[in-house]
Design an enzyme around this catalytic site. Structure first.
Site, PDB file in Angstrom:
ATOM      1  N   TRP A  90      19.950  -2.036 -13.055  1.00 51.46           N
ATOM      2  CA  TRP A  90      20.720  -2.685 -14.143  1.00 51.46           C
ATOM      3  C   TRP A  90      19.849  -2.990 -15.352  1.00 51.46           C
ATOM      4  CZ3 TRP A  90      24.204  -7.028 -11.578  1.00 51.46           C
ATOM      5  CH2 TRP A  90      25.082  -6.441 -10.654  1.00 51.46           C
ATOM      6  N   HIS A  93       8.074   1.236 -12.944  1.00 47.41           N
ATOM      7  CA  HIS A  93       9.046   1.872 -13.836  1.00 47.41           C
ATOM      8  C   HIS A  93       8.376   2.145 -15.185  1.00 47.41           C
ATOM      9  CE1 HIS A  93      12.515   2.555 -16.366  1.00 47.41           C
ATOM     10  NE2 HIS A  93      13.184   2.821 -15.252  1.00 47.41           N
ATOM     11  N   SER A 131      19.070   9.725 -16.920  1.00 42.32           N
ATOM     12  CA  SER A 131      20.369  10.199 -17.419  1.00 42.32           C
ATOM     13  C   SER A 131      21.230  10.860 -16.347  1.00 42.32           C
ATOM     14  CB  SER A 131      20.170  11.129 -18.620  1.00 42.32           C
ATOM     15  OG  SER A 131      19.507  10.418 -19.641  1.00 42.32           O
ATOM     16  N   GLU A 175      11.067  10.177 -12.229  1.00 42.89           N
ATOM     17  CA  GLU A 175      11.793   9.837 -13.454  1.00 42.89           C
ATOM     18  C   GLU A 175      11.015  10.340 -14.672  1.00 42.89           C
ATOM     19  OE1 GLU A 175      14.765   6.371 -12.935  1.00 42.89           O
ATOM     20  OE2 GLU A 175      12.873   5.571 -13.654  1.00 42.89           O
TER      21      GLU A 175
HETATM   22  P1  PGA Z   1      18.997   5.977 -17.208  1.00 42.45           P
HETATM   23  O1  PGA Z   1      17.801   5.129 -16.618  1.00 42.45           O
HETATM   24  O2  PGA Z   1      19.900   6.352 -16.060  1.00 42.45           O
HETATM   25  O3  PGA Z   1      19.659   5.088 -18.191  1.00 42.45           O
HETATM   26  O4  PGA Z   1      18.395   7.209 -17.846  1.00 42.45           O
HETATM   27  C1  PGA Z   1      17.186   5.474 -15.419  1.00 42.45           C
HETATM   28  C2  PGA Z   1      15.994   4.591 -15.186  1.00 42.45           C
HETATM   29  O5  PGA Z   1      15.273   4.312 -16.164  1.00 42.45           O
HETATM   30  O6  PGA Z   1      15.750   4.142 -14.068  1.00 42.45           O
END
Ligand code: PGA
Length: 250
Positions: free
Chosen positions: A7, A94, A212, A164
């Site tokens: 979130w 992250h 995304s 990611e």
């Molecule tokens: P997003 O973010 O789905 O808005 O690209 C993913 C994340 O940063 O964990």
């Protein structure tokens, strides 16, 4: 399939948070889809209250963990506090936290704090951009070394890895990674993991993709059969889109 809803700081109203938790509970009826919600830390206390059970289909994650073990550290939320609430996962490393100055050593230390309290770390790795010389592959190798190198064998197996790529985060489905490229990357990551996990260990590590993921691409991204789930940001904070995401892979 593991669906982790990150979130971030998108949800700032309790009514909205409650609606999202209720919808996750409605959606998590099948054993094949496990949902993990990562709300802002204060909401963890409201929703868990010490009642997090490992067998529940909806689990909760923190978005970070303190690098301290308590004491005179104003503002920190330690692994002990989170574990007592019933938090079972923690998103660590992250890119949005790395951008605030977290480095590999700090993340490795936070991973140890999580394990020490029975919390499963969801560790994010990923390149900023793709260069034509493919230096980014080397970059991923060094990120993995920083995560897996210091860990004991039993903990290596328990890490959840979230690939990611930073260039794909916070955009739209059309700008996300192509399904074929995702499958290749996950295979590459598993190949690198074999250095740390003997036998078939590398095949068993849970690898998520984030960046995304939306209702329009989740099915295609899952179709290659390489990823074990998704870490989802913006599309996880509205009930209709989150429901569509979960239904697409159920
Ligand atoms: P997003 O973010 O789905 O808005 O690209 C993913 C994340 O940063 O964990």
């Amino acid at each position: 399939m593991l669906i982790v809803a990150n979130w971030k700081a998108y949800v700032e109203q309790l009514t909205k948070a409650k609606a999202l938790v209720a919808s996750a509970k409605r959606l998590a009826t099948k054993k094949e889809v496990q949902i993990v919600l990562a709300p802002p830390a204060p909401y963890l206390g409201m929703f868990l209250n010490g009642k997090g059970l490992k067998k529940e289909l909806v689990q909760f994650a923190s978005q970070d963990i303190s690098d301290s073990t308590g004491g005179a550290v104003t503002g920190e939320v330690t692994a002990a506090v989170l574990a007592e609430l019933g938090v079972t996962y923690s998103i660590l490393g992250h890119s949005e936290r790395r951008a605030l100055g977290e480095n590999d050593a700090l993340i490795a230390s936070k991973i140890q704090h999580a394990f020490a309290h029975g919390i499963t770390p969801i560790v994010c790795i990923g390149e900023r951009e793709r260069d034509p010389e493919a230096q980014y592959l080397q970059f991923l190798r060094s990120q993995l070394a920083a995560v897996f190198g210091p860990l004991e064998q039993k903990d290596r197996m328990r890490i959840v890895l979230a690939y990611e790529p930073i260039w794909a985060i916070g955009k739209s489905a059309t700008e996300s990674i192509a399904p074929h490229d995702l499958n290749e990357m996950v295979l590459y990551i598993r190949k690198l993991l074999a250095e740390y996990l003997p036998g078939r260990g590398a095949e068993k590590v849970t690898i998520l993709y984030g960046g995304s993921v939306e209702p329009g691409n989740i099915r295609d991204l899952a179709a290659g059969g390489q990823v074990d789930g998704f870490l989802i940001g913006h599309a996880s904070v509205e009930v209709p889109t989150f429901s569509a995401l979960v239904k697409a892979v159920s």
